[in-house]
Design a protein around this motif. Structure first.
Motif, short mmCIF file in Angstrom:
data_model
loop_
_atom_site.label_atom_id
_atom_site.label_comp_id
_atom_site.label_asym_id
_atom_site.label_seq_id
_atom_site.Cartn_x
_atom_site.Cartn_y
_atom_site.Cartn_z
N GLY A 117 0.81 -1.21 0.00
CA GLY A 117 0.00 0.00 0.00
C GLY A 117 0.84 1.27 0.00
N LEU A 154 0.54 -5.84 3.96
CA LEU A 154 -0.15 -4.57 4.20
C LEU A 154 0.15 -4.18 5.64
CD1 LEU A 154 -3.63 -5.05 2.49
CD2 LEU A 154 -1.81 -3.49 1.79
N CYS A 158 -2.11 0.78 6.35
CA CYS A 158 -2.82 0.50 5.10
C CYS A 158 -3.93 -0.53 5.27
CB CYS A 158 -1.84 0.04 4.04
SG CYS A 158 -0.68 1.33 3.56
#
Length: 167
Positions: A117, A154, A158
């Motif tokens: 992300g 992630l 994020c």
């Protein structure tokens, strides 16, 4: 009197902690007949200061040109090659960026969690994983060439629910 070409405190606003780390590295690597030259020191500081966002080679070149206007890409790449060989930095291939390694992990097999992300990178050492991977590689008759494994994740920022556990 470590070396005459060391990066000056005022030139890059080097903190006492950074200067102590540079001096430790100079002593350590001069002992094995490798020169931790001024451009190498500067590139190392630029990479370290980039933190978990890393930095690309051409950004490093522009930063170096601020202090050495005649710097060329080859200067940066030679410095990066030196720092990579010593295990002081790692290149995260998925981002084409360089990251400073933790001082205690420079020769260890590390996992680098790369957030898909935001692009942040976090170094992670797991002795169990390190041993298992090394044993598997050696058992297959191979040798580890790069002691960095990238894992796409992630991060908490994020993917906020990643930090929450379900009952």
């Amino acid at each position: 009197m470590l070396i005459q070409q060391r990066v000056s405190d005022t030139e890059l606003n080097v903190t006492r902690q950074e200067q102590a780390e540079l001096e430790r590295l100079i002593l350590e690597h001069d002992r094995i007949a490798q020169r931790f030259t001024r451009p190498r020191q500067m590139i190392y500081l630029f990479v370290r200061r980039a933190g978990n966002q890393g930095v690309g080679a051409y950004v490093l070149l522009e930063a170096l040109k601020t202090y050495s206007p005649n710097a060329r890409p080859a200067t940066v790449y030679r410095a990066l090659d030196y720092l990579l060989r010593l295990g002081l930095v790692v290149k995260i291939d998925s981002q084409s960026k360089f990251f400073a390694r933790s001082p205690h992990s420079s020769q260890r097999l590390c996992l680098f969690m790369v957030c898909s992300g935001c692009g942040s990178v976090h170094e992670f050492i797991d002795p169990f994983c390190e041993k298992k991977i090394e044993d598997s590689v050696l058992g297959a008759g191979r040798v580890i060439d790069k002691k960095a494994i990238e894992i796409s994740v992630l991060c908490e920022m994020c993917h906020p629910v990643a930090g929450q556990r379900t009952p």
